[in-house]
Design a protein around this motif. Structure first.
Motif, short mmCIF file in Angstrom:
data_model
loop_
_atom_site.label_atom_id
_atom_site.label_comp_id
_atom_site.label_asym_id
_atom_site.label_seq_id
_atom_site.Cartn_x
_atom_site.Cartn_y
_atom_site.Cartn_z
N MET A 198 0.83 -1.20 0.00
CA MET A 198 0.00 0.00 0.00
C MET A 198 0.87 1.25 0.00
O MET A 198 0.61 2.21 -0.74
N THR A 199 1.92 1.26 0.80
CA THR A 199 2.81 2.42 0.89
C THR A 199 3.50 2.70 -0.43
O THR A 199 3.72 3.86 -0.80
N ARG A 200 3.82 1.64 -1.18
CA ARG A 200 4.46 1.81 -2.49
C ARG A 200 3.45 2.12 -3.60
O ARG A 200 3.81 2.25 -4.76
N GLY A 201 2.17 2.21 -3.24
CA GLY A 201 1.14 2.50 -4.22
C GLY A 201 0.70 1.30 -5.02
O GLY A 201 0.08 1.45 -6.07
N GLU A 202 0.97 0.10 -4.51
CA GLU A 202 0.62 -1.14 -5.19
C GLU A 202 -0.72 -1.67 -4.69
O GLU A 202 -1.24 -1.24 -3.65
N ALA A 203 -1.27 -2.64 -5.42
CA ALA A 203 -2.52 -3.27 -4.99
C ALA A 203 -2.32 -3.99 -3.65
O ALA A 203 -1.24 -4.53 -3.38
N HIS A 204 -3.36 -3.99 -2.83
CA HIS A 204 -3.27 -4.66 -1.52
C HIS A 204 -4.67 -5.11 -1.11
O HIS A 204 -5.67 -4.74 -1.72
N HIS A 205 -4.73 -5.93 -0.06
CA HIS A 205 -6.01 -6.48 0.40
C HIS A 205 -6.47 -5.90 1.73
O HIS A 205 -7.42 -6.39 2.33
N LEU A 206 -5.80 -4.86 2.21
CA LEU A 206 -6.16 -4.28 3.50
C LEU A 206 -7.55 -3.63 3.44
O LEU A 206 -8.05 -3.27 2.37
N ALA A 207 -8.15 -3.46 4.63
CA ALA A 207 -9.44 -2.78 4.71
C ALA A 207 -9.29 -1.32 4.30
O ALA A 207 -8.39 -0.62 4.76
N THR A 208 -10.17 -0.86 3.44
CA THR A 208 -10.14 0.53 3.00
C THR A 208 -10.81 1.42 4.05
O THR A 208 -11.55 0.95 4.93
N LEU A 209 -10.57 2.71 3.94
CA LEU A 209 -11.25 3.65 4.84
C LEU A 209 -12.76 3.58 4.65
O LEU A 209 -13.52 3.69 5.62
N SER A 210 -13.20 3.39 3.42
CA SER A 210 -14.64 3.32 3.17
C SER A 210 -15.25 2.09 3.83
O SER A 210 -16.35 2.16 4.39
N GLU A 211 -14.57 0.94 3.76
CA GLU A 211 -15.07 -0.25 4.44
C GLU A 211 -15.13 -0.02 5.95
O GLU A 211 -16.10 -0.41 6.61
N ALA A 212 -14.09 0.59 6.49
CA ALA A 212 -14.06 0.85 7.93
C ALA A 212 -15.17 1.81 8.35
O ALA A 212 -15.77 1.65 9.42
N LEU A 213 -15.47 2.80 7.52
CA LEU A 213 -16.55 3.72 7.82
C LEU A 213 -17.89 3.01 7.80
O LEU A 213 -18.75 3.25 8.66
N GLU A 214 -18.10 2.13 6.83
CA GLU A 214 -19.36 1.38 6.77
C GLU A 214 -19.56 0.56 8.03
O GLU A 214 -20.66 0.52 8.60
N VAL A 215 -18.49 -0.09 8.49
CA VAL A 215 -18.56 -0.85 9.74
C VAL A 215 -18.86 0.07 10.91
O VAL A 215 -19.71 -0.21 11.77
N GLN A 216 -18.18 1.21 10.95
CA GLN A 216 -18.35 2.14 12.07
C GLN A 216 -19.76 2.72 12.12
O GLN A 216 -20.31 2.93 13.20
N GLU A 217 -20.34 2.98 10.98
CA GLU A 217 -21.71 3.49 10.95
C GLU A 217 -22.65 2.50 11.64
O GLU A 217 -23.54 2.90 12.42
N ILE A 218 -22.47 1.21 11.37
CA ILE A 218 -23.31 0.18 12.00
C ILE A 218 -23.04 0.12 13.49
O ILE A 218 -23.97 0.07 14.32
N VAL A 219 -21.76 0.10 13.86
CA VAL A 219 -21.39 0.00 15.28
C VAL A 219 -21.99 1.14 16.08
O VAL A 219 -22.61 0.93 17.15
N GLU A 220 -21.83 2.37 15.61
CA GLU A 220 -22.33 3.53 16.38
C GLU A 220 -23.85 3.53 16.44
O GLU A 220 -24.44 3.95 17.45
N ALA A 221 -24.50 3.04 15.38
CA ALA A 221 -25.97 2.96 15.42
C ALA A 221 -26.43 1.93 16.46
O ALA A 221 -27.42 2.16 17.17
N ILE A 222 -25.72 0.82 16.56
CA ILE A 222 -26.06 -0.18 17.58
C ILE A 222 -25.88 0.42 18.98
O ILE A 222 -26.75 0.23 19.86
N LEU A 223 -24.79 1.12 19.19
CA LEU A 223 -24.51 1.67 20.52
C LEU A 223 -25.50 2.76 20.92
O LEU A 223 -25.71 2.99 22.12
N LYS A 224 -26.14 3.38 19.97
CA LYS A 224 -27.13 4.42 20.27
C LYS A 224 -28.54 3.85 20.43
O LYS A 224 -29.46 4.56 20.84
N ALA A 225 -28.71 2.58 20.09
CA ALA A 225 -30.07 1.98 20.09
C ALA A 225 -30.58 1.86 21.52
O ALA A 225 -29.83 1.58 22.44
#
Length: 317
Positions: free
Chosen positions: A290-317
């Motif tokens: 990723m640092t060299r600008g090559e393809a990688h399989h790590l979690a993207t920021l967008s994937e992490a945000l999607e997870v976080q949106e669900i997590v915070e919604a559960i915690l507010k329920a």
């Protein structure tokens, strides 16, 4: 041979130390630790005891200046400011989850970082056990998923040094720390997440959640989620079960139900403490790519945000 990238570390708690040791002991051809910063004197003492470790530098700015990629393992409130500083300096960023506990700040970071060299540390992206589940899933037509997490106490015994924030509602709790990993796995395996309904129970004061339940969909598939503290004698028990046919148990055991209804482990199954070095080596190899600008399989920021949106919604329920 490709030159290892320089990895700076901010935050030398449990995760910072784990990744540093993995870099030194298992991934030297991919990364070279270049500097560490943590304001805690206890962290400085622990760093000094690690053979081959870089120096504890005097500031976060010094770590950023001397690295190619910054690993942010500080408490969640510091994630966005440190990521923004590193990206502004032209560095790659590898973040612990969650992106932030302030969803607006997390969304702003993701929006501003489109195309940036940035990823989030969900180790299941490099897990051999998850790779086995992916292979087994090829023969299934998924119908439902069940996720269960349970803890004897929270924080877990090995996290007590971080209890000051892990045990608190503002930044801690098992839903952010543990459930998020299984939501990431679900997103990767099944598709986009959508929360249907949820509930969360809290103790008196500002303590983190003691129990949650939720119904979700992932790629349209129904998902049930339960979690609680004090409902097992184990420090940490979890199970991700697809159709009652395949499952990931206790982080690292890929298992498949036989014709007799009994669960059988994959031939190469290992307990989490033995699998972790392989997983972190895979993560660090991907961090270098990723640092060299090559393809990688790590979690993207967008994937992490999607997870976080669900997590915070559960915690507010």
């Amino acid at each position: 041979m490709t030159t290892p990238i320089r990895l700076g570390i901010i935050g030398f708690g449990i995760m910072g130390e784990r990744l540093l040791r993995a870099a030194l002991e298992h991934a030297g051809e991919f990364v070279t630790p270049s500097g560490v910063w943590d304001p805690s004197s206890a962290a400085a003492a622990r760093l000094a005891a690690v053979a081959g470790a870089p120096a504890m530098l005097g500031s976060a700015e010094a770590v950023i200046a001397g690295c190619d990629c910054l690993y942010v393992a500080a408490p969640p409130a510091a994630h966005v400011p440190l990521a923004e500083a590193a990206l502004a300096a032209g560095k790659a960023v590898f973040l612990e989850k969650p992106l932030a506990t302030d969803l607006a700040a997390a969304r702003a970071l993701v929006a501003a970082s489109a195309g940036a060299r940035a990823a989030v540390n969900f180790p299941m992206a490099s897990s051999p056990a998850v790779a086995q589940l992916v292979a087994w899933k090829e023969g299934l037509t998924p119908q439902s998923l069940a996720i269960e997490v349970a803890f004897a106490t929270w924080p877990r015994p090995w996290q007590q040094d971080a209890a000051g924030w892990l045990a608190r509602r503002a930044e801690g709790g098992f839903t952010r720390e543990v459930v998020s990993h299984f939501l990431f796995l679900t997103r990767r395996m099944l598709g986009p997440l959508a929360l249907q309904d949820a509930s969360a129970c809290y103790p008196e004061g500002d303590g983190a959640e003691s129990a949650i339940t939720a119904r979700l969909t992932a790629g349209g598939l129904p998902v049930s989620l339960t979690g609680g503290v004090g409902i097992t004698t184990k420090d940490d028990h979890n199970c991700w079960t697809l159709d009652g046919a395949i499952r990931l148990r206790d982080w690292s055991f890929a298992e498949r139900a036989g014709a007799d209804g009994l669960w059988a482990q994959a031939a190469d199954a290992l307990p989490n403490e033995k699998m972790r070095p392989m997983v972190l080596r895979g993560q660090l190899q991907a961090v270098a790519a990723m640092t060299r600008g090559e393809a990688h399989h790590l979690a993207t920021l967008s994937e992490a945000l999607e997870v976080q949106e669900i997590v915070e919604a559960i915690l507010k329920a």
